[in-house]
Structure formats: structure tokens, C-alpha cells
Scaffold this motif. Sequence first.
Motif, PDB file in Angstrom:
ATOM      1  N   ILE A  91      43.463 -17.771  37.693  1.00  0.00           N
ATOM      2  CA  ILE A  91      44.477 -17.765  38.729  1.00  0.00           C
ATOM      3  C   ILE A  91      44.141 -18.839  39.749  1.00  0.00           C
ATOM      4  N   THR A  92      45.158 -19.418  40.381  1.00  0.00           N
ATOM      5  CA  THR A  92      44.937 -20.499  41.332  1.00  0.00           C
ATOM      6  C   THR A  92      45.141 -20.007  42.766  1.00  0.00           C
ATOM      7  N   THR A  93      44.615 -20.783  43.700  1.00  0.00           N
ATOM      8  CA  THR A  93      44.792 -20.472  45.119  1.00  0.00           C
ATOM      9  C   THR A  93      46.269 -20.452  45.482  1.00  0.00           C
ATOM     10  N   GLU A  94      47.029 -21.389  44.933  1.00  0.00           N
ATOM     11  CA  GLU A  94      48.449 -21.478  45.242  1.00  0.00           C
ATOM     12  C   GLU A  94      49.194 -20.225  44.795  1.00  0.00           C
ATOM     13  N   GLU A  95      48.799 -19.661  43.651  1.00  0.00           N
ATOM     14  CA  GLU A  95      49.446 -18.432  43.179  1.00  0.00           C
ATOM     15  C   GLU A  95      49.154 -17.258  44.112  1.00  0.00           C
ATOM     16  N   MET A  96      47.949 -17.219  44.656  1.00  0.00           N
ATOM     17  CA  MET A  96      47.546 -16.090  45.502  1.00  0.00           C
ATOM     18  C   MET A  96      48.105 -16.190  46.917  1.00  0.00           C
ATOM     19  N   ARG A  97      48.398 -17.376  47.368  1.00  0.00           N
ATOM     20  CA  ARG A  97      48.715 -17.618  48.774  1.00  0.00           C
ATOM     21  C   ARG A  97      49.849 -16.761  49.345  1.00  0.00           C
ATOM     22  N   PRO A  98      50.919 -16.456  48.613  1.00  0.00           N
ATOM     23  CA  PRO A  98      52.008 -15.661  49.207  1.00  0.00           C
ATOM     24  C   PRO A  98      51.668 -14.182  49.393  1.00  0.00           C
ATOM     25  N   PHE A  99      50.507 -13.740  48.923  1.00  0.00           N
ATOM     26  CA  PHE A  99      50.224 -12.303  48.908  1.00  0.00           C
ATOM     27  C   PHE A  99      49.091 -11.940  49.867  1.00  0.00           C
ATOM     28  N   ARG A 100      49.171 -10.704  50.360  1.00  0.00           N
ATOM     29  CA  ARG A 100      48.161 -10.218  51.291  1.00  0.00           C
ATOM     30  C   ARG A 100      46.797 -10.104  50.613  1.00  0.00           C
ATOM     31  N   GLN A 101      45.770 -10.501  51.359  1.00  0.00           N
ATOM     32  CA  GLN A 101      44.412 -10.468  50.822  1.00  0.00           C
ATOM     33  C   GLN A 101      43.579  -9.381  51.490  1.00  0.00           C
ATOM     34  N   ILE A 102      42.741  -8.749  50.699  1.00  0.00           N
ATOM     35  CA  ILE A 102      41.740  -7.816  51.215  1.00  0.00           C
ATOM     36  C   ILE A 102      40.440  -8.604  51.317  1.00  0.00           C
ATOM     37  N   LEU A 103      40.050  -8.923  52.539  1.00  0.00           N
ATOM     38  CA  LEU A 103      38.904  -9.793  52.782  1.00  0.00           C
ATOM     39  C   LEU A 103      37.622  -8.981  52.880  1.00  0.00           C
ATOM     40  N   ASN A 104      36.701  -9.276  51.981  1.00  0.00           N
ATOM     41  CA  ASN A 104      35.406  -8.593  51.973  1.00  0.00           C
ATOM     42  C   ASN A 104      34.406  -9.482  52.702  1.00  0.00           C
ATOM     43  N   ILE A 105      34.163  -9.183  53.977  1.00  0.00           N
ATOM     44  CA  ILE A 105      33.268 -10.004  54.788  1.00  0.00           C
ATOM     45  C   ILE A 105      32.235  -9.098  55.469  1.00  0.00           C
ATOM     46  N   PRO A 106      30.950  -9.208  55.098  1.00  0.00           N
ATOM     47  CA  PRO A 106      29.908  -8.410  55.760  1.00  0.00           C
ATOM     48  C   PRO A 106      29.899  -8.674  57.262  1.00  0.00           C
ATOM     49  N   PRO A 107      29.498  -7.687  58.066  1.00  0.00           N
ATOM     50  CA  PRO A 107      29.546  -7.836  59.528  1.00  0.00           C
ATOM     51  C   PRO A 107      28.818  -9.070  60.050  1.00  0.00           C
ATOM     52  N   TYR A 108      27.687  -9.438  59.439  1.00  0.00           N
ATOM     53  CA  TYR A 108      26.910 -10.561  59.967  1.00  0.00           C
ATOM     54  C   TYR A 108      27.603 -11.908  59.734  1.00  0.00           C
ATOM     55  N   LEU A 109      28.636 -11.944  58.864  1.00  0.00           N
ATOM     56  CA  LEU A 109      29.362 -13.184  58.608  1.00  0.00           C
ATOM     57  C   LEU A 109      30.663 -13.287  59.407  1.00  0.00           C
ATOM     58  N   LEU A 110      31.015 -12.221  60.120  1.00  0.00           N
ATOM     59  CA  LEU A 110      32.303 -12.202  60.805  1.00  0.00           C
ATOM     60  C   LEU A 110      32.443 -13.340  61.813  1.00  0.00           C
ATOM     61  N   LYS A 111      31.413 -13.549  62.617  1.00  0.00           N
ATOM     62  CA  LYS A 111      31.484 -14.569  63.659  1.00  0.00           C
ATOM     63  C   LYS A 111      31.693 -15.954  63.055  1.00  0.00           C
ATOM     64  N   SER A 112      30.894 -16.276  62.035  1.00  0.00           N
ATOM     65  CA  SER A 112      31.014 -17.600  61.429  1.00  0.00           C
ATOM     66  C   SER A 112      32.330 -17.745  60.665  1.00  0.00           C
ATOM     67  N   PHE A 113      32.826 -16.641  60.107  1.00  0.00           N
ATOM     68  CA  PHE A 113      34.086 -16.692  59.356  1.00  0.00           C
ATOM     69  C   PHE A 113      35.239 -17.090  60.259  1.00  0.00           C
ATOM     70  N   TYR A 114      35.249 -16.566  61.464  1.00  0.00           N
ATOM     71  CA  TYR A 114      36.355 -16.845  62.365  1.00  0.00           C
ATOM     72  C   TYR A 114      36.111 -18.067  63.252  1.00  0.00           C
ATOM     73  N   SER A 115      34.939 -18.702  63.091  1.00  0.00           N
ATOM     74  CA  SER A 115      34.701 -19.948  63.811  1.00  0.00           C
ATOM     75  C   SER A 115      35.592 -21.044  63.236  1.00  0.00           C
ATOM     76  N   ARG A 116      35.948 -21.992  64.052  1.00  0.00           N
ATOM     77  CA  ARG A 116      36.862 -23.063  63.629  1.00  0.00           C
ATOM     78  C   ARG A 116      36.287 -23.845  62.440  1.00  0.00           C
ATOM     79  N   GLY A 117      37.084 -24.019  61.436  1.00  0.00           N
ATOM     80  CA  GLY A 117      36.712 -24.882  60.322  1.00  0.00           C
ATOM     81  C   GLY A 117      35.780 -24.254  59.302  1.00  0.00           C
ATOM     82  N   TYR A 118      35.430 -22.992  59.452  1.00  0.00           N
ATOM     83  CA  TYR A 118      34.492 -22.396  58.497  1.00  0.00           C
ATOM     84  C   TYR A 118      35.195 -21.309  57.701  1.00  0.00           C
ATOM     85  N   ARG A 119      35.553 -21.593  56.488  1.00  0.00           N
ATOM     86  CA  ARG A 119      36.207 -20.614  55.627  1.00  0.00           C
ATOM     87  C   ARG A 119      35.682 -20.763  54.208  1.00  0.00           C
TER      88      ARG A 119
END
Length: 304
Positions: A193-221
Motif C-alpha cells: 500500500i502507498t502513502t497516497e492511498e492511505m492519506r484520505p483516511f484517519r490514522q491511529i498513531l502509535n507514539i510512545p509518550p517519550y516521543l510525543l514532544k519530538s513528534f509534534y516538533s516542527r519538521g519531525y515526522r
Amino acid sequence: MNIGQLECFVSLASTLNFMQTAEELGLTQPAVSKQIKAMEEELGAVLFNRTSRSVSITPIGQHFVTQAQEMLKLYYNSRDWINTYHTHQRNILRIGYSDPNQMYLISKIMRLFADDVKRDNIIPQFVCDQTDANLSRLQKNQVDVVIGIKDAKFEDGGIIFKKLQDNGFKCVITKQHPLAESHRSARGTAGQITTEEMRPFRQILNIPPYLLKSFYSRGYRILPVNDQLDNILVTNANEAYSLALAGLGYTLIPDHLIIPHEDLLILDWKETPKAAFGIYYSRDLPKQSAVYQFVQSGVKYFKP
């Protein structure tokens, strides 16, 4: 604070009934009340609210329950080990891991480990925590191995990282999800499956608590996210799987956390980034040691 007080506290937090706790522990009701009162005085905090008709746990008491349970677990394990030390030759294998879903993989490695060498005297113990915290424990000899993604910031000449595979992400969706229609022939594991196929649909994001800050920092995904949608944030793969099964969205799960399920399609994500996954352990271990044999079982499991 003593073990008797902890036992009374943990039991009462579950029953919210002094008489029932007294019966469970083989004590009298006044004895339980005395233990709880002494514990509260020592801690300087009210753990339970009591009226003539009911008992309820306070917020600080609720917060303390998990810690009290861990203290009791450590005590019981230590007591059992000491009581049997002179009658059994025992080796404890302490395994650090970071996500409940890793236990599926660990069980597969443990099975090979048990098949290769007679290990009736091995007692596994597990510590579920962030990888960096478990690596600190490994440095202090508080765990024997740490399983997880390689930590680029971690450096220690006395510790080896044995890579088992390059880990990417897979897309996990329920078979009723709209994305499943074009991949229905995948039959559970094949397909891409491609990113483009997934893009229109809601995602369940699995992000451990210690990564939350860096995940929402600008430019880090690490993962592609369509911020225009009401995505769901969870903290481990077990939660992500549960919500995917409920049909609430798709989720991207690292390879080592994948668990087959008859109601889910597991698809390769074409643009997935990859990172080294493996086992950390101390350098210069004897080849006959349980730790070294466990690492070799991991290598054997991932061997093509």
C-alpha cells in the motif's frame, strides 16, 4: 512502610471493603484499619476516604496503587528466589522490552531458546519500559538483554547491539475498512500500500509518550500524517491494534510488533523508513551463558 501495610493497601484498593480485605488476608477488620492508618501517617497522605457506609480511594491513593503492586511483586519474587536458592540451581534471565506487543516475538525466541538447550532452571523476568530506560538498567546490570530499535544516541563500549533485521512499518486495517477493497486478495499478509492511498483516511498513531514532544516538533515526522483528519493518538501497539479492530482507522505498526489476526489485513507500506532492530547485551559473555544463548536464538529466529 512494611509488606503488611502494602498488602492491606493493595487489597483494599481493589475491594474498597475493610471486611473483605480482612478475609482475604486472614486478618481482623481492626488490624486492617490499623495498618492503613499507620501507612497514611507515615506517608503523610490520605489514601482512602471513609464514611459509615462506604470506602473510596483518593486520587493520590489511586496513583500509588501501581507502585505498591510493583513493590509487592519484587518482594514476592525475591522471597521465592531466596527460599529456593539452596535447593535449585536457578538462572534469572532479565529481559527489557518497550511495548506489550513485543511479547509475541519474545515468546517465539524463547521457544527456540528452550528447544535448543535444556533450560528448566531459567526463570525469565520482564521489564516493560522505554528503550533508553532499559539501556540504563543494562549498564547497571539490572537487566540482561534489551530488545528494541537501535538507539542512535546510545554509546557504551561494554555493550553490544546485535541487529536481527531492518524494521519497517506495515499498514494494519480491518477487512471491512475501505482500503481493504483493493487489497482483498492480499489474504492477510501479502500486498503493498502507498502513502497516497492511505492519506484520505484517519490514522491511529502509535507514539510512545517519550516521543510525543519530538513528534509534534516542527519538521519531525517519522510517519505520514494528514492533519486535516481527526486522527487518534495511542501509546502502544496493543492499543493501536484494538482500535484498528474496532474499525476506527488504519495504523502503521513496526515489523517486530506485528501479530497476525484473522480479522485484519497486514500490508507492506511501500515508502516505509527502516531502522535496525535487535538485542542489546553485555560484551564478552561466555558462550555457554543463558544470555548469549538467548541472543543466538534471536538470530536463529530471524535467519532467512
